[in-house]
Every structure is written in structure tokens, then in C-alpha cells.
Motif scaffolding. Structure first.
Motif, short mmCIF file in Angstrom:
data_model
loop_
_atom_site.label_atom_id
_atom_site.label_comp_id
_atom_site.label_asym_id
_atom_site.label_seq_id
_atom_site.Cartn_x
_atom_site.Cartn_y
_atom_site.Cartn_z
N PRO A 477 0.85 -1.22 0.07
CA PRO A 477 0.03 -0.06 -0.01
C PRO A 477 0.81 1.41 0.06
N PHE A 478 2.20 1.15 0.64
CA PHE A 478 2.83 2.50 0.61
C PHE A 478 4.34 2.07 0.44
N GLY A 501 -4.08 1.83 6.55
CA GLY A 501 -3.38 3.43 6.66
C GLY A 501 -3.32 3.56 8.14
N GLU A 505 -3.92 9.02 7.12
CA GLU A 505 -3.67 8.81 5.75
C GLU A 505 -4.09 7.43 5.36
N ARG A 506 -5.02 7.42 4.52
CA ARG A 506 -5.60 5.88 4.16
C ARG A 506 -5.67 5.79 2.77
N VAL A 507 -5.55 4.34 2.30
CA VAL A 507 -5.61 4.19 0.99
C VAL A 507 -6.77 3.16 0.78
N VAL A 519 -3.89 0.35 -5.66
CA VAL A 519 -4.48 1.44 -4.61
C VAL A 519 -5.11 2.04 -5.99
N GLN A 521 -7.42 4.43 -4.37
CA GLN A 521 -8.06 5.93 -3.77
C GLN A 521 -6.82 6.26 -2.57
N ARG A 522 -6.25 7.59 -2.49
CA ARG A 522 -5.52 7.70 -1.52
C ARG A 522 -6.43 9.03 -0.77
N THR A 524 -6.64 11.66 2.74
CA THR A 524 -5.87 12.31 3.96
C THR A 524 -6.99 12.44 5.26
#
Length: 786
Positions: A477-478, A501, A505-507, A519, A521-522, A524
Motif C-alpha cells: 500500500p505504501f 493506513g 492517511e488512508r488508501v 491502490v 484511492q488515497r 488524508t
């Protein structure tokens, strides 16, 4: 060969216990009363599922076998040092005090082939020859300058050294009229005794080895006569030679050879028979261990050194028997410990079984027709496995189990809480990460499970999805270093999607994205939840939440009537749980607003406690009081919380879960038992949350049309009817896994004839498994091309 099991009281008890376990798995017992320890009202009945057994059985190590019993030590459950026990073949058991398995400071072959055990008296050089069954004993003094290397009954074998510390003699020691008598034994011509010479024996003979392996010796313990025997080994090494003695034969085997050598006991220097040793056990590195029973060569297997880091758990290699006169080997036990001891009167004692629930000390005996039988001497109870994680989703119960399989794994089973609660058989989904923190399972409602593992090589957290078929998909994811410390970034999962996340921060990961999992969607914000193909989040405006369709991109906004910024969202159908404090704010104001928004009415419902959202209820784990409580709100007003169970808090892993695709609640108690109960709250009607039914199907060899419908709760009786205009061309049963239905069509009639290319309509019908609400009736079109 005839292989039978004698029916003894131990066997009868074992059979009854195994039948009860099988029944427990097939039809898990239903709680007759409320599972709540403190609930005022009677709650619906649920399931109590026994903790699985450890894959590796409890070790019951053998040390000697005599004509009346055997010496063993059984692994304890509390980690304490096990004691030596003499267990008679009649079932009596007695602790053998001060026995050490060998004389202090020495190595050797002790207490083999008789009922007499050597017990050293401190460091005095005095050995007490004790009969464990009667308690009678004789004391023998080892002369100065001699060192004990073996003991057979009331005979003790020692060695002495010459002036350059080479072993020059064996000594047979016995007590006669209260005095120790020494019978010295010289080696064969041109040979010198090995430092640890004794490899097998009973009360009458001992097999000894010399410094080199080319020759063995058969020693008559009564007369001291030593008969040299050519070993016919591959390499001139004595240290890896083993042997076995029965009333009629002597066998020996050198590690690495494909055959063992067998001679008649009454003619040890006579003709030798080469008997093929069956291939090693579970891995090629296992070392065969030989024994004898009548006219059969027994073979167990000692595990070799592992060839990989964190090797899989093992029960042991099989126990096999090969006819001395030639023929194929047969398997006596599917798995067995490597220790194998001869009974002086014939046969052997071994420990093994089909699995840890069938583990026992067993005696291999010769039947009247020359075949072999197995008699259970003592059952070895299994121990519960370590269970560190639970998930309940769409009626699929998943547990993360550390040691119930060769590797840590996720085990799943179907649970049904309607009517009489039942649980189906367990099956393995996929392997799991070691430890408690990483790998906590999260069900996605369609039978798939999502978890997080840490890749030590790339220093990345990896999001892993395993479907009901066991297929694994992984996404990073990151793309940045992640310390292997948390593993808690997995927030939500629904069907093909997952949210991951930390902080703000979320994905969103789509495991079935075109071109491969990715991924998509990202965000905040910590506020992110999934329902079907909708992502619920916030734009940061006070009291505002919104639903984003991950397929079309459409955004629908709502206001919950609060002025604070939403920091946590959960959603189940018409219910959206919102919280301005959220799980990422530590030490915040506990009075910060939270509640449930009803999409059907636009009303907000106040809650007395924060918790995990279910269908018309929330579950709160009061870690201070150690209680799991449920609050209903499906009427639009929250009730007083009721206690489901006492449940202490645990570190790094979650011991309970709420099924948002079915309405149940599950938890693990301190003994590893899983509990599953219905919420008792009326469920919403059955609906489709996401559809993946392609409108075009290009028919090629091996290709099929595979529609899938993800649902709000489990359905049953699914049927897919395919028509050309008004004519039915195919009727298929839809497969239900969790809260999802799938089907598969290859573009043919029932007889295999291909249908014509063109446009077809399909109709899916199904009924809710819980019997609440109307059934499904969906339609669509499909164009078939070649």
C-alpha cells in the motif's frame, strides 16, 4: 500382512473420545442458556467451538522397554520438567526417583531390554539396579578406573583405558554374594573398542562396535564370549551404526545405506540377509531408525537437520514394517516418534498415531499368523493450539492459528445461527504470519480474508487477500519503509476492496482492479469505511459524511447534525456509525460526539457507548471491566447495554469480532474456544451490495462467464436461469460463500451443446438464510460471442 488394533479399556475410551470430537466438529454443541455472564435477559443460543489440537503431538519419550513395562517421560503442559515413569503393560504406573537416563558424566546404553533400571548413587561409583515394578534393588560398585557405558538388567558394562587413553577392554560387572565380579573382555584381533561401544542388547547379549565400522561384535553377557561379525557397511565409520536385538534376530544399519543387515541370533557369524530400508519419512533428510518384530524389520525416522528458516512443524516420520524374507513395506503408523525400543520377549514399543488426537504409546506384537498387531498401552492426550485472532464475516468464522497446522494458518468454517446453530468442518485458507501483531484476519463478506504481513527484505507492509479458493493476492500500500512494529493498519474490507493506513492517511486497495491489484484511492483522513462498492469518508467539513461509488465515481453527501469533524466511520447497510474522536486520537475528550446515522430516515441515534457496528447494534469491549457488551438501536432508540460475556483485554491482537454481513458476534475465550452468538437484533432485508456480472462473454476453450453478487447477508437456494427470449436454455445452481453468490457458465446447454451466439437474459433468485425479509430476484443481459 494383517494389521489390527486390540480392543482394550484404553482403546475403548480413546474411541469414545474420538467419536465425541468428531461429533463436536460435525454438529457443534449449542448453548442451552444465555452465554452472557451478567445479562439480565436471556440471549439467543449460540455455538461453543472447542479449541483445535496442536499439530505436533505431546512428546512421550521412551527410555527402555522390558517384559512387564516400559520407562518413559511425558512432556508436561505447564513447562515443568517431566518425571521418569515406569508404566506396566497392565496400566500401572510408578515414578522412578533419581533416574537420569545415564550415569552422570557418561554416555551409554542404559536400562535396555530388561525390567531393571540403573540408578546412580551420587558420584560414589555405586549404581543401584532397581526393579521399578517391585521396588527391589541391588547395589553394584564400579571399580576405580572403569567407566560405565551400558546396563542390561543386573549386568553393567564398563570400559577401561590404557596408558595413552585408548579403550583397551570391556568389563562385564555383576554382583555375586554381595560382591561385584568383573569379567574382562578383550577386543577382536586387530580391533579396538569404540569409546561408546554398546549399540543394542537385552539381558543376554549386547551388540558392540569397534573403533572402525567394518566389524561389529556380539557379546554373550553370561560368558563374556565375543563373536566378531562383518558389518558390510559402506564407510568405515562406527559412530553412525545402530542395531536392534530380538529373540530370533540381530539387525544393524548404517546411516546413508539403502539396506539393513540381519542375522539369526543363534548364528551371528552366519549368513546375512540384506533387507531394504524404506525411503526416509516426510523429507529426504530423515534418518531411518531400525527395530525388529518377528520376521519383520521395523523402520522409524529421526528428523534430519532443517534446510530452511522457520521450517514447518512435523509430527514425525511413519513407522513401517518390511518382511525379512522380501516384500513391500507396510505402514504401521502414519506418524511416530523416532524412539523405538525392543521388548525382550519379542516385538517393540513405539509412540505415534494418525495425528495429535490419536497419539499413543503402542506395542508392536507378532500375531499367530506371523503378521503384526498394534496394541495401545497408553493414550497421549493432545494439547490445545494457540489461537491468536478471530474474524466473523458473512457467517464465515476465521481463526488465526499458530500451531494447529504445519505452519501458522487461517482456518475457516461456515457457522449458521438461524434455528439450531451449527458449524461446518474447518478448512485452511492460507498460511499466516508468525506472531500476534501481524496477520490479524479481517473478513470481506464473500469468504475472502485480508491481513497484513511485513516483508523484512523490502521493509514494507504488505496487504494480503486470500479468497475462499485459497488464491492469494498481495499489494504494497505504501512504497516506503515500514518498521515491523505495528501491523495494525488494516481498517476495513468488503468484497474486492480494503482500507489500510495510519494517522490521517488512508488508501483503498482494489484486489480485482483491471491489470492487477492496486491502490485506487488515497485519502488524508482517518474516516474511511466500505460497504459493497461504496467508500464512506468525509471531506473534512464538520458533521459531513459522503459515499463515493468506487465504480462510477459518484459522490453522495450527508450531514449527521454535528459540528465536529468526523474521524471514524463504520457502515452496515442503512446504518452509518460516526465518531469525532476516532481510534487515532489518544487522550482526547471522551465526550466528543458520536452516534449512528440512519440513511433510511435521516435521523441520528445517540449511543451510550462507542463500539463496533453491527446490523442495528454496536458491540463495546470494556477492557477495564473485562466485559463484552451489546447495545441495540434498530428501533431508532438505543437500549441499555447487555453483557455478552466476560472477556479480558489482550495485547496486540483482537479476541472478538462483529459480523456486519450477518449479525453474529464471535470471541475467543482464555482457553482458545471460539464462541459465536446471534445478536438477537432483527436484520435488514437481503440486498445486493455489489454486482460483477459482465454483459459480454467471448466464448473460447476454457473460458467461462463468472458472475458474482455480493450481498448484505448470506443467502441460500440461489438459482441462475439463462433464457433466449422466453426459452430457458440453462438453469444453474448459484454457489454461496459467505454473503456472496457466484455462478459459472461455459455457454452450453445441459448436454454440452453450444448455444448460438447472441443476447441472453439471466435471472438470479435466492432467499435470505436467516429467513428475514424477502428474497432476491435480479435480472440482466449477456451477449455471447465466439
Amino acid at each position: 500382512m494383517r494389521l489390527t488394533f486390540e480392543r482394550t479399556p484404553d482403546n475403548a475410551r480413546r474411541l469414545a473420545r474420538r467419536l465425541s470430537l468428531l461429533l463436536a466438529v460435525a454438529t457443534v454443541p449449542v448453548l442451552a442458556v444465555s452465554p452472557a455472564a451478567h445479562a439480565e435477559d436471556t440471549a439467543p443460543a449460540g455455538l461453543v467451538l472447542p479449541a483445535p489440537a496442536k499439530y505436533v503431538p505431546v512428546q512421550d519419550t521412551l527410555y527402555a522397554a522390558g517384559d512387564t513395562g516400559y520407562l518413559h517421560r511425558r512432556e508436561t503442559t505447564d513447562g515443568s520438567t517431566p518425571v521418569y515413569q515406569w508404566r506396566g503393560y497392565d496400566g500401572t504406573e510408578r515414578t522412578v526417583e533419581n533416574f537420569t537416563g545415564k550415569v552422570p558424566g557418561q554416555q551409554g546404553y542404559y536400562g535396555a531390554g530388561t525390567d531393571i533400571l540403573p540408578v546412580p548413587i551420587g558420584a560414589s561409583g555405586v549404581v543401584e539396579l532397581r526393579d521399578p515394578a517391585t521396588g527391589e534393588s541391588t547395589r553394584l560398585t564400579v571399580p576405580e578406573g572403569q567407566y560405565t557405558v551400558g546396563s542390561f538388567g543386573r549386568t553393567v558394562l564398563t570400559i577401561s583405558y590404557n596408558e595413552v587413553w585408548q579403550v583397551d577392554r570391556l568389563h562385564i560387572l555383576r554382583v555375586q554374594d554381595g560382591v561385584t565380579v568383573d569379567t574382562p573382555v578383550d577386543p577382536a584381533d586387530g580391533e579396538r573398542f569404540d569409546r561408546y561401544p554398546v549399540v543394542a542388547g537385552d539381558g543376554q547379549v549386547a551388540v558392540v562396535r569397534f573403533l572402525h565400522g567394518r566389524t561389529l561384535g556380539v557379546l554373550d553377557l553370561a560368558t563374556g564370549a565375543l563373536t566378531p561379525v562383518s558389518s558390510n557397511v559402506v564407510v568405515d565409520e562406527s559412530w553412525n551404526i545402530q542395531a536392534a536385538v530380538s529373540p530370533t534376530h540381530i539387525a544393524w544399519y548404517q546411516q546413508g545405506m539403502s539396506t539393513a543387515r540381519v542375522v539369526r541370533r543363534d548364528d551371528p557369524a552366519g549368513a546375512q540377509t540384506a533387507v531394504a530400508v524404506p525411503a526416509a519419512g516426510e523429507t529426504g533428510g530423515d534418518i531411518p531408525v531400525v527395530g525388529l518384530a518377528g520376521d519383520w524389520l521395523l523402520t522409524g525416522y529421526r528428523p534430519g537437520s532443517p534446510t530452511e528458516q522457520n521450517p514447518p512443524l512435523r509430527r514425525g516420520g511413519p513407522l513401517k514394517a518390511t518382511p525379512l524374507g522380501g516384500g513391500s513395506p507396510v505402514t504401521l503408523l502414519a506418524a511416530a516418534q523416532p524412539d523405538l525400543f525392543q521388548v525382550p520377549g519379542g516385538g517393540a514399543v513405539a509412540v505415534g498415531g494418525a495425528d495429535s488426537g490419536d497419539w499413543a504409546v503402542r506395542r508392536v506384537e507378532v500375531a499367530a499368523d506371523g503378521g503384526l498387531t498394534l496394541r495401545t498401552l497408553s493414550e497421549v492426550p493432545s494439547r490445545p493450539a494457540v489461537v491468536r485472532g478471530i474474524a466473523l464475516s458473512g457467517g464465515q468464522l476465521v481463526t488465526k492459528e499458530e500451531d494447529s497446522a504445519p505452519r501458522p494458518a487461517y482456518l475457516t468454517r461456515k457457522v449458521t445461527l438461524t434455528g439450531t446453530p451449527t458449524a461446518g468442518p474447518r478448512s485452511e485458507l492460507t498460511t499466516a504470519p508468525l506472531g500476534d501483531t501481524y496477520g490479524q484476519p479481517l473478513g470481506a463478506g464473500d469468504g475472502s480474508v485480508v491481513h497484513v504481513r511485513h516483508d523484512d527484505t523490502t521493509q514494507r507492509d504488505v496487504l494480503v487477500r486470500a479468497t475462499a479458493s485459497g488464491a492469494r493476492t498481495e499489494v504494497i500500500p505504501f512504497d516506503r519503509n515500514t518498521p515491523a512494529t505495528s501491523g495494525r493498519g488494516l481498517r476495513d474490507a468488503a468484497g474486492r476492496y480494503a482500507v489500510y493506513g495510519g494517522g490521517d492517511e488512508r488508501v483503498v486497495v482494489d484486489f480485482e482492479a483491471p491489470g492487477g491489484a492496486a491502490v485506487v484511492q488515497r485519502l488524508t483522513t482517518p474516516a474511511a469505511a466500505l460497504w459493497g462498492s461504496q467508500l464512506w469518508t468525509t471531506d473534512g467539513t464538520g458533521g459531513r459524511i459522503e459515499a463515493r461509488d468506487l465504480v462510477t465515481g459518484t459522490v453522495t453527501a450527508y450531514s449527521v447534525g454535528a459540528s465536529c469533524v468526523i474521524r471514524d466511520i463504520q457502515t452496515v447497510g442503512r446504518w452509518v456509525y460516526w465518531d469525532c474522536l476516532g481510534q487515532d486520537v489518544i487522550g482526547g475528550d471522551q465526550s466528543t460526539p458520536f452516534g449512528v446515522y440512519d440513511l433510511a430516515t435521516g435521523a441520528s441515534v445517540s449511543l451510550p457507548e462507542r463500539g463496533e457496528l453491527g446490523d442495528g447494534f454496536v458491540v463495546n469491549h470494556d477492557t477495564s471491566a473485562g466485559r463484552l457488551r451489546l447495545t441495540e438501536f434498530h428501533t431508532g432508540t438505543a437500549t441499555e447495554p447487555r453483557t455478552l460475556t466476560d472477556l479480558p483485554a489482550v495485547s496486540h491482537w483482537k479476541n472478538y469480532d462483529v459480523d456486519k454481513f450477518g449479525g453474529g458476534v464471535a470471541w475467543l475465550d482464555g482457553t482458545g474456544q471460539a464462541h459465536v452468538v446471534p445478536s438477537g437484533v432483527p436484520a435488514q432485508p437481503l440486498t445486493v451490495t455489489a454486482t460483477d456480472a459482465p454483459t459480454a462473454y467471448a466464448r473460447t476453450d476454457g473460458a467461462t462467464w463468472n458472475p458474482q453478487w455480493r450481498l448484505s447477508k448470506p443467502a441460500t437456494g440461489g438459482q441462475l436461469v439463462i433464457k433466449r427470449k422466453t426459452k430457458v436454455v440453462r438453469t444453474l445452481d448459484a454457489t454461496a460463500v459467505g454473503a456472496a453468490l457466484t455462478a459459472r457458465w461455459d455457454g452450453t446447454l445441459a448436454d454440452g451443446t453450444r448455444v448460438a451466439a447472441g443476447t441472453y437474459t439471466w435471472q438470479l433468485t435466492a432467499t435470505p438464510e436467516d429467513g428475514t425479509g424477502t428474497g432476491l430476484n435480479l435480472t440482466g443481459t449477456l451477449t455471447v460471442t465466439d
